[in-house]
Design a protein around this motif. Structure first.
Motif, PDB file in Angstrom:
ATOM      1  N   LYS A 189     -52.860 -10.714 -50.125  1.00 40.52           N
ATOM      2  CA  LYS A 189     -52.358 -11.180 -51.424  1.00 40.52           C
ATOM      3  C   LYS A 189     -50.833 -11.221 -51.528  1.00 40.52           C
ATOM      4  N   GLN A 190     -50.118 -10.689 -50.563  1.00 33.64           N
ATOM      5  CA  GLN A 190     -48.655 -10.630 -50.555  1.00 33.64           C
ATOM      6  C   GLN A 190     -48.083  -9.724 -51.652  1.00 33.64           C
ATOM      7  N   THR A 191     -48.905  -8.857 -52.184  1.00 29.93           N
ATOM      8  CA  THR A 191     -48.478  -7.842 -53.140  1.00 29.93           C
ATOM      9  C   THR A 191     -49.431  -6.665 -53.040  1.00 29.93           C
ATOM     10  N   PHE A 192     -49.003  -5.505 -53.506  1.00 29.12           N
ATOM     11  CA  PHE A 192     -49.873  -4.334 -53.499  1.00 29.12           C
ATOM     12  C   PHE A 192     -50.753  -4.327 -54.739  1.00 29.12           C
ATOM     13  N   ALA A 193     -51.922  -3.738 -54.642  1.00 30.38           N
ATOM     14  CA  ALA A 193     -52.861  -3.656 -55.767  1.00 30.38           C
ATOM     15  C   ALA A 193     -52.362  -2.633 -56.776  1.00 30.38           C
ATOM     16  N   ASN A 194     -52.454  -2.983 -58.057  1.00 20.47           N
ATOM     17  CA  ASN A 194     -52.024  -2.057 -59.108  1.00 20.47           C
ATOM     18  C   ASN A 194     -53.197  -1.286 -59.712  1.00 20.47           C
ATOM     19  N   ASP A 195     -54.383  -1.433 -59.116  1.00 23.91           N
ATOM     20  CA  ASP A 195     -55.576  -0.748 -59.600  1.00 23.91           C
ATOM     21  C   ASP A 195     -56.437  -0.375 -58.391  1.00 23.91           C
TER      22      ASP A 195
ATOM     23  N   LEU B 110     -57.226  10.979 -58.615  1.00 26.97           N
ATOM     24  CA  LEU B 110     -56.529   9.896 -57.920  1.00 26.97           C
ATOM     25  C   LEU B 110     -56.312   8.755 -58.915  1.00 26.97           C
ATOM     26  N   PRO B 111     -55.230   8.812 -59.679  1.00 27.03           N
ATOM     27  CA  PRO B 111     -54.987   7.762 -60.681  1.00 27.03           C
ATOM     28  C   PRO B 111     -54.515   6.470 -60.020  1.00 27.03           C
ATOM     29  N   ASN B 112     -54.452   5.415 -60.819  1.00 26.94           N
ATOM     30  CA  ASN B 112     -53.898   4.155 -60.335  1.00 26.94           C
ATOM     31  C   ASN B 112     -52.434   4.373 -59.964  1.00 26.94           C
ATOM     32  N   PRO B 113     -51.886   3.521 -59.118  1.00 21.13           N
ATOM     33  CA  PRO B 113     -50.504   3.738 -58.652  1.00 21.13           C
ATOM     34  C   PRO B 113     -49.490   3.699 -59.787  1.00 21.13           C
ATOM     35  N   SER B 114     -48.437   4.513 -59.628  1.00 19.46           N
ATOM     36  CA  SER B 114     -47.377   4.534 -60.637  1.00 19.46           C
ATOM     37  C   SER B 114     -46.477   3.309 -60.501  1.00 19.46           C
ATOM     38  N   ILE B 115     -46.325   2.804 -59.300  1.00 18.99           N
ATOM     39  CA  ILE B 115     -45.551   1.585 -59.045  1.00 18.99           C
ATOM     40  C   ILE B 115     -46.347   0.751 -58.056  1.00 18.99           C
ATOM     41  N   ALA B 116     -46.478  -0.523 -58.325  1.00 21.19           N
ATOM     42  CA  ALA B 116     -47.148  -1.440 -57.388  1.00 21.19           C
ATOM     43  C   ALA B 116     -46.547  -2.828 -57.570  1.00 21.19           C
ATOM     44  N   ASN B 117     -45.818  -3.292 -56.567  1.00 27.97           N
ATOM     45  CA  ASN B 117     -45.283  -4.655 -56.574  1.00 27.97           C
ATOM     46  C   ASN B 117     -45.347  -5.195 -55.146  1.00 27.97           C
ATOM     47  N   SER B 118     -44.585  -6.174 -54.826  1.00 29.01           N
ATOM     48  CA  SER B 118     -44.671  -6.754 -53.481  1.00 29.01           C
ATOM     49  C   SER B 118     -43.939  -5.928 -52.426  1.00 29.01           C
ATOM     50  N   ALA B 119     -43.112  -4.964 -52.844  1.00 33.70           N
ATOM     51  CA  ALA B 119     -42.327  -4.193 -51.882  1.00 33.70           C
ATOM     52  C   ALA B 119     -42.770  -2.737 -51.738  1.00 33.70           C
TER      53      ALA B 119
END
Length: 173
Positions: free
Chosen positions: A79-85, A102-111
């Motif tokens: 997907k060229q980005t990280f999953a936010n869920d 294990l909560p959803n990520p605090s930061i998730a973007n393409s980097a």
């Protein structure tokens, strides 16, 4: 052999048998000494045993965060980005955990993506907190894994791979 000789031998045999029964077993003092020694050994080894149980429980968090990091890399590749869920990453259900949230990520973007494993009952389970960060730069993935210094202390990964873990956390390789 004379009658008196046999009488003396029977008397000595009777005395020997009676005294032998009296000498069997342990005295109360001997038993108390053994119990005290066992108690000292248990008192010395119990803290180490509890620490080892906590370390084995921490393996759950390390394994789950490692699986999440690999899943995030695969997701990013597609997907060229990280999953936010986390639900986007699950295969055959969710990342089950008995001792950690294990909560959803605090930061998730393409980097960058940052995940944490927070202990549900840190003091009673004797487990530390963990965090993992997956970084993408110029087609390469880097992973940063942090462990809290002590039980009940929060930890997070830095925003860059050149940073350090928060709250004096320990970087794991």
């Amino acid at each position: 052999m004379s009658y008196t000789k046999i009488k003396i031998d029977l008397r000595s045999l009777k005395y020997f048998l009676c005294n032998r029964d009296r000498d069997r077993g342990f005295t109360l003092i001997e038993l108390l000494v053994v119990i005290i020694i066992i108690g000292i050994l248990v008192a010395v080894s119990l803290p180490n045993f509890i620490t080892q149980i906590g370390k084995s429980r921490e393996t759950e968090a390390k394994n789950n965060l490692g699986a999440i990091a690999r899943s995030q890399q695969a997701y990013h590749f597609e997907k060229q980005t990280f999953a936010n869920d986390l639900s986007y990453l699950t295969i055959n259900g969710s990342f089950a955990s008995k001792y950690y949230d294990l909560p959803n990520p605090s930061i998730a973007n393409s980097a960058i993506v940052k995940h944490q494993a927070t202990a549900l009952n840190p003091n009673s389970d004797r487990v530390r907190n963990y965090a993992i960060g997956v970084y993408h730069n110029a087609g390469l993935f880097n992973t940063f894994f942090c462990q809290s210094l002590d039980v009940g202390v929060t930890v997070d990964v830095p925003d860059t791979t050149s940073g350090v873990c928060t709250n004096n956390g320990i970087r794991l390789e």
